[in-house]
Design a protein around this motif. Structure first.
Motif, PDB file in Angstrom:
ATOM      1  N   ARG A  10       0.836  -1.209   0.000  1.00 31.92           N
ATOM      2  CA  ARG A  10       0.000   0.000   0.000  1.00 31.92           C
ATOM      3  C   ARG A  10       0.872   1.262   0.000  1.00 31.92           C
ATOM      4  O   ARG A  10       0.670   2.184  -0.787  1.00 31.92           O
ATOM      5  CB  ARG A  10      -0.934  -0.023   1.219  1.00 31.92           C
ATOM      6  N   ASP A  14      -7.553   0.471  -2.834  1.00 35.36           N
ATOM      7  CA  ASP A  14      -7.857  -0.932  -2.489  1.00 35.36           C
ATOM      8  C   ASP A  14      -7.932  -1.800  -3.748  1.00 35.36           C
ATOM      9  O   ASP A  14      -7.484  -2.942  -3.758  1.00 35.36           O
ATOM     10  CB  ASP A  14      -9.206  -1.034  -1.759  1.00 35.36           C
ATOM     11  N   LEU A  68      -4.479  -2.461  -5.118  1.00 38.75           N
ATOM     12  CA  LEU A  68      -3.870  -3.511  -4.286  1.00 38.75           C
ATOM     13  C   LEU A  68      -4.413  -4.884  -4.660  1.00 38.75           C
ATOM     14  O   LEU A  68      -3.659  -5.834  -4.847  1.00 38.75           O
ATOM     15  CB  LEU A  68      -4.242  -3.249  -2.822  1.00 38.75           C
TER      16      LEU A  68
END
Ligand code: PPS
Length: 284
Positions: free
Chosen positions: A191, A211, A214
């Protein structure tokens, strides 16, 4: 067929490269200020980085990464297929390369183009490379890890010496348009690495977009994405058991090196990388 193409003293994979491109196209290639270059020694996490940058550019939306092969999204400037993609698309922004510093198109050095250079523990690079070059027909096949270990320390492997490659590019580490990343930091805190890349590229992502970046760039997601896992490579190029996303871990060298090899490697590393500040290489 020769195992390598030798270009100004550097061995390059014979099947992927061609003399004319290296001698005529590359030196003349104009890097534009808008370009983003992903640069690395092979097996350092290049494709992971390409996937992350593509996702950042698309705010986490996976449509592009799931529909266009990774080598077209960010063509390798020095390869035959990369050359084809670049001449067909003059506006291509994202470009990859494994070229050492002294062979990279000179126009880059007077441009404002941004470069991200990723390094990885060369011991893990060696192990990853051993499996890759053993199971593909791109370049000379090592018959054992012991043989490949010797080649690696001498720089008789695709793209030449890891030590020279890394020394060459690290000379740019204080430049504004150069971001140095490591595979180890990417693994430890993906992250945070994505945030660093966003800052460097001047991109802002919402938390849910981050998110998604990721999620879709994870080892598992990339392994399942046929546009990123190299399962589209022609069958005649790869041997049985070829897996591009092999392990995706740090420290796998410990499962492969003998004690004597580990010591020999340390010695060469210390000699060849003397002078860099401690802490620059974030591996144990
Ligand atoms: S290449 O062929 O030189 O461009 O290879 P490169 O992409 O530089 O490096 C391949 C290694 O990176 C690992 N990899 C990943 N690790 C963690 N997460 C993700 N998402 C990921 N994608 C690729 C890949 O598994 C190779 O390492 P090894 O150690 O062989 O598994």
């Amino acid at each position: 067929m020769a195992d390598y193409i030798w270009f100004e003293g550097t061995p390059l994979p014979n099947l992927q490269n061609n003399k004319e491109i290296l001698e005529e196209f590359l030196p003349e290639f104009v890097i534009r200020d808008e370009n983003i270059i992903i640069e690395s020694y092979p097996k350092s996490g290049t494709n992971w980085l390409i996937e992350i940058v593509c996702l950042i550019q698309n705010k986490g939306n996976p449509e592009l990464i799931q529909s266009v092969p990774i080598w077209q999204r960010s063509p390798w400037i020095e390869t035959k297929i990369g050359h084809q993609t670049l001449i067909n698309n003059e506006g291509q922004q994202l470009i990859s390369s494994h070229l050492p510093f002294h062979l990279f198109p000179k126009t880059f050095f007077s441009s404002k183009a941004k470069m991200i250079y990723v390094i990885r523990n060369p011991r893990d690079v060696l192990v990853s490379g051993y499996y890759y070059w053993s199971k593909t027909k791109f370049a000379k096949n090592p018959e054992s890890l012991t043989t490949y270990f010797e080649w690696f320390l001498k720089g008789n492997v695709p793209y030449g010496s890891w030590f020279e490659h890394t020394r060459g590019w690290l000379s740019m580490r204080k430049c504004e348009n150069f971001l140095l990343l490591s595979y180890e930091d990417m693994k430890k805190d993906t992250r945070r690495t994505i945030e660093k890349i966003c800052d460097f590229l001047g991109k802002k992502l919402e938390p849910d977009e981050l998110d998604m970046v990721l999620h879709y760039s994870s080892f598992q997601a990339m392994k399942e994405n046929k546009m990123s896992n190299y399962s589209l490579l022609k069958k005649e190029i790869v041997a049985d058991g070829f897996v591009f996303l092999r392990k995706g871990t740090t420290g796998d060298w410990k499962n492969h090196f003998t004690v004597a090899q580990a010591e020999a490697f340390d010695k060469v590393f210390q000699e060849k990388m003397a002078g860099f500040p401690p802490g620059l290489f974030p591996w144990e």
